[in-house]
Design a protein around this motif. Structure first.
Motif, short mmCIF file in Angstrom:
data_model
loop_
_atom_site.label_atom_id
_atom_site.label_comp_id
_atom_site.label_asym_id
_atom_site.label_seq_id
_atom_site.Cartn_x
_atom_site.Cartn_y
_atom_site.Cartn_z
N VAL A 1 0.86 -1.03 0.10
CA VAL A 1 0.04 -0.02 0.33
C VAL A 1 0.51 1.24 0.22
CG1 VAL A 1 -1.24 1.44 1.12
CG2 VAL A 1 -1.92 -0.96 1.23
N GLU A 2 2.30 1.20 0.21
CA GLU A 2 2.76 2.27 0.65
C GLU A 2 3.32 2.90 -0.53
OE1 GLU A 2 5.56 1.89 4.38
OE2 GLU A 2 4.72 1.26 5.32
N GLN B 1 0.90 4.33 -2.93
CA GLN B 1 0.39 5.49 -2.75
C GLN B 1 1.63 6.78 -3.35
OE1 GLN B 1 -0.29 5.58 1.60
NE2 GLN B 1 -2.64 5.67 0.95
N SER C 1 -6.84 0.80 7.81
CA SER C 1 -6.17 1.00 6.68
C SER C 1 -7.66 0.65 5.62
CB SER C 1 -5.43 0.34 6.06
OG SER C 1 -4.13 0.72 4.60
N LYS D 1 -7.25 2.91 2.02
CA LYS D 1 -6.01 2.60 1.35
C LYS D 1 -6.03 0.54 1.25
CE LYS D 1 -3.27 6.09 4.68
NZ LYS D 1 -2.93 7.01 5.46
N ASP E 1 -7.39 -2.07 0.63
CA ASP E 1 -8.57 -1.97 -0.12
C ASP E 1 -9.39 -3.55 0.60
OD1 ASP E 1 -8.95 -0.44 -2.59
OD2 ASP E 1 -6.74 -2.01 -3.06
#
Length: 368
Positions: free
Chosen positions: A276-277, A280, A300, A305, A307
């Motif tokens: 995720v980081e 993003q 999250s 963020k 899913d």
């Protein structure tokens, strides 16, 4: 065939121990004697056992009450408690001990974990110590499929029952308690398919190659695609060893090299949060799905963020393992495999209570 369950999961109704079905390749390899303790260890796969049961089915068949001897000592070995999933696991064991104590029975539940998720020798030493201390039963979640084999052999010689719980397959163990790991991957693949209109490039971040759960989750994801003739296309698959930073770096590389990537399935939530980081930072439009249902994953999802995650409810899994262990010690005829609850969690059901999602009821313990 494997049951079609995603619609039920998304509606947040109970999903308990669905085994069997779906993939023709998976079913074809089932043994007619796969539920027997005499199954050849090298052939044992809990996801392929046909006569497994859920704890609800066991309670219905054998009665809700579990008669418990006083002064029993149960030992539980987990992975590193730096991972929130294993902290939840530990909390579940401790809650089980409180439930037993509240019933007026003096039972010890000792829980140990390694300092990191690669300390196979340290985990073996912990297990051997419990055998030497003559614990009445062992609940084991090994790092790999082999690092606790000799410890289990030692336990057998000492006539100590062994229950393999959740992760790292011990084919020589007497019993297995955990989710259908293959189904973890199926749930994720079906959800991704629905979100992408059943087409697009996807990738898989695998845990440790030695871990049974990593292999089965990956196989389940790919198996669902194959069995459903899906338009999803797996364009990358690589290990990140359950490590968040490794997963982030891997995803960053994929994002640069594969501009058409639409979704990434990760074998656990720690790795998913690292991915995720990367997504993003790259401002990419890529779905990310994990497994485990740790609190940070839930947060999250709420934040828009991560899913989705496939929650295996470790807090309740360890309580099921404790109940199964006590039923074994009470002399009950328990199936070799007890499958535990799991559900796909996304923004639609992230705020629903876990007890309601899985239909959990506490066990009933009484002094023997």
């Amino acid at each position: 065939m494997r049951k079609k369950i995603l619609a039920v999961v998304l509606a947040t109704t109970m999903v308990l121990g669905l085994v069997g079905c779906g993939s023709s390749g998976k079913d074809a390899s089932k043994s007619s004697d796969s539920g027997s303790k005499k199954t050849q260890t090298e052939e044992f796969n809990p996801d392929k056992v046909e006569d497994s049961k859920t704890i609800e089915e066991i309670r219905k068949d054998l009665g809700a009450e579990v008669k418990v001897d006083k002064d029993l000592k149960l030992g539980a070995i987990a992975k590193s408690f730096s991972n929130e999933f294993w902290r939840n696991f530990k909390n579940g064991y401790e809650q089980a001990a409180k439930t037993i104590k509240a019933a007026g029975v003096d039972v010890t539940v000792k829980v140990d974990g390694t300092t990191d998720e690669s300390d196979e020798i340290g985990q073996q030493t912990m297990t051997d110590n419990l055998v030497n201390q003559k614990y009445n039963a062992l609940m084991l979640s090994p790092i790999s499929d082999s690092n606790l084999t000799s410890s289990v052999d030692n336990a057998k010689k000492a006539k100590i029952p062994t229950i393999n719980v959740n992760d790292g397959l011990i084919s020589a163990a007497d019993y297995f308690v955990g989710p259908d790991a293959y189904q973890n991957g199926e749930l994720a693949a079906e959800w991704v398919s629905k979100k992408l209109g059943d087409k697009g490039d996807v990738a898989i971040v695998v845990g440790m190659a030695k871990a049974f759960a990593a292999r089965e989750r990956t196989a389940g994801f790919k198996g669902w695609i194959k069995d459903n003739k899906s338009g999803l296309n797996v364009v990358a698959e690589q290990n990140a060893d359950w490590d968040r930073q490794k997963a982030k770096e891997l995803a960053s590389t994929w994002i640069q090299q594969k501009p058409d990537l639409k979704a990434i399935f990760c074998n656990n939530d720690d790795m998913a949060l690292g991915v995720v980081e990367a997504v993003q930072e790259a401002k990419a439009d890529i779905l990310v799905v994990g497994v485990d249902g740790i609190g940070e994953a839930y947060d999250s999802i709420r934040a828009g963020k991560l899913d989705a995650t496939v929650d295996s409810f470790g807090y309740y899994m360890s309580q099921v393992a404790t109940e199964v262990t006590l039923r074994v010690l009470a002399g009950q005829d328990i199936p070799r495999v007890t499958h535990t609850p799991q559900a796909l969690i996304d923004k639609e059901n992230v705020d629903k209570d876990a007890k309601d999602i899985i239909g959990w009821t506490d066990p009933t313990y009484v002094a023997k």
